[in-house]
Design an enzyme around this catalytic site. Structure first.
Site, PDB file in Angstrom:
ATOM      1  N   SER A   1       0.750  -1.293   0.003  1.00 10.92           N
ATOM      2  CA  SER A   1      -0.076  -0.003  -0.072  1.00 10.92           C
ATOM      3  C   SER A   1       0.777   1.189   0.028  1.00 10.92           C
ATOM      4  CB  SER A   1      -0.951  -0.077   1.267  1.00 10.92           C
ATOM      5  OG  SER A   1      -0.116  -0.269   2.317  1.00 10.92           O
TER       6      SER A   1
ATOM      7  N   LYS B   1       4.067   9.937   3.663  1.00  9.65           N
ATOM      8  CA  LYS B   1       3.734  10.786   2.648  1.00  9.65           C
ATOM      9  C   LYS B   1       4.437  11.988   3.021  1.00  9.65           C
ATOM     10  CE  LYS B   1      -0.132   9.450   0.191  1.00  9.65           C
ATOM     11  NZ  LYS B   1      -0.353   8.239   0.801  1.00  9.65           N
TER      12      LYS B   1
END
Lengths: 217, 217
Positions: free
Chosen positions: A134, A173
């Site tokens: 993921s 991120k």
DNA sequence: CTTGACATAGAACGTATGTTCATGGTATAA
DNA sequence: TTATACCATGAACATACGTTCTATGTCAAG
């Protein structure tokens, strides 16, 4: 649990001596360096250092000393350049990132040895093993090891491991707080992918990514 | 300049002892390990080891031993776990991968230190710095360091650095030779991206990727 | 003031540990 | 054979080094 100035000097001297000579100093050598004429005082303070967990001793053994993890996070091997980082667990998109509340020490976890060429050692480093695919948008794949510095805030541009509360998701991120709209933009490392936007209250920063290690095949 | 079996065992024991206890062994401890009853024999062989440059000694000092690099240019220092890999150059999509014809030594290049936790040491390892974002499909970004084993063939599934002759391009992909059609499928590590197919004669394998190191920010 | 925990000093002691010496075995070369 | 280099043994010796004991000073709590 703090050290006196003397004990700190002793600890630093022991580490320096090991680094420079390859073996630990004797009680008398420590005394001479720190300015203690009595061997019993050095011995006394070495026992204090041991009780506080800074060193290990071996009874009736010359130079039977070793500096161990001085505190949580990264720990030095005094005898060489490499150092250890605890592998605190697994990071996966669907699972909350459960880190120990208190400082965690390398004695409680598996570790990975790093070198200064890879990453400058510092306190509060820990490692996570990536599970699942993921995180591919962060250029991180299943099985990779990410090294993080434990911190709960971030500066713009930092790559962070964050927990998105509403979504119930962990993500890797780049972090950008957009002041005008008071929202956080989470930008994938892969420039071909789109950012996501979340409310600042909906994000819980677990640490800042400082390195990634991939063992291929 | 060779060592006897005894001397080699002594050297290995010293290194292991330092790694495990933090301090070097005594003459008697070495003797017990290697099966030498006499301290003078151990002492004699330690002096031999010193003359051959494998260790340094400090006179009249308990445990006054240190293992040093056995010779210049050796790939790793026996006293610690880390070892050096030469950084042979830069890898970029548009540029041919120019590697030295002969074996290259770490003395001629910049190096990066690795640990056994990251990658088991072996001959023919070298490192390349990634330039540009063209390898993103291999989950490798600008600035990453890829560690490769030098080899000119590959097995199915290996991640390789290859030069595509017709296209004039360097690429990092997983290698699959498809026997039925006699073509090579180059599969991006990123499962969302499509493979490319090339003729076996059009591909020149430069090495197999064994690790990737990313220093974030 | 007394008490006790803590930090320090100095000296005496025991042993852990490096050094040296006398001796001898095994090769290889002259 | 003899010579010589190399490798090994065991014991005696000297000292480097950890341990322990007594004594002293400081400081906060009772």
């Amino acid at each position: 649990m703090d050290l006196t100035a003397r004990q700190r000097r002793m600890l630093e001297f022991i580490q320096r001596h090991v680094r420079e000579t390859g073996y630990p100093p004797t009680i008398r050598e420590i005394g001479q360096e720190v300015g203690i004429s009595s061997t019993s005082v050095v011995n006394y303070n070495l026992n204090v250092l041991q009780e506080k967990g800074y060193i290990q001793r071996t009874r009736e053994t010359s130079r039977g000393l070793r500096v161990v993890a001085p505190r949580a996070g990264a720990a030095w091997h005094p005898e060489n350049e490499e150092y250890l980082v605890p592998i605190a667990g697994v990071i996966a998109a669907g699972e909350p990132l459960r880190l120990p509340e208190t400082d965690f020490s390398i004695t409680d976890y598996e570790t990975i040895a790093l070198t200064r060429d890879i990453l400058a050692p510092e306190p509060d480093l820990f490692a996570l093993k990536v599970k699942g695919e993921s995180m591919i948008d962060a250029l991180v794949n299943d099985g990779d090891i990410v090294i993080l510095r434990r911190q709960s805030n971030a500066e713009n541009g930092d790559m962070v491991a964050a927990w998105l509360i509403d979504e119930g998701e962990t993500t890797l991120k780049r972090f950008y707080w957009e002041r005008e709209t008071n929202r956080v933009r989470l930008q994938p490392a892969n420039p071909t992918m789109q950012p996501i936007f979340v409310h600042p209250a909906n994000i819980e920063i677990k640490g800042k990514v400082v390195a990634v290690i991939r063992q291929v095949q």
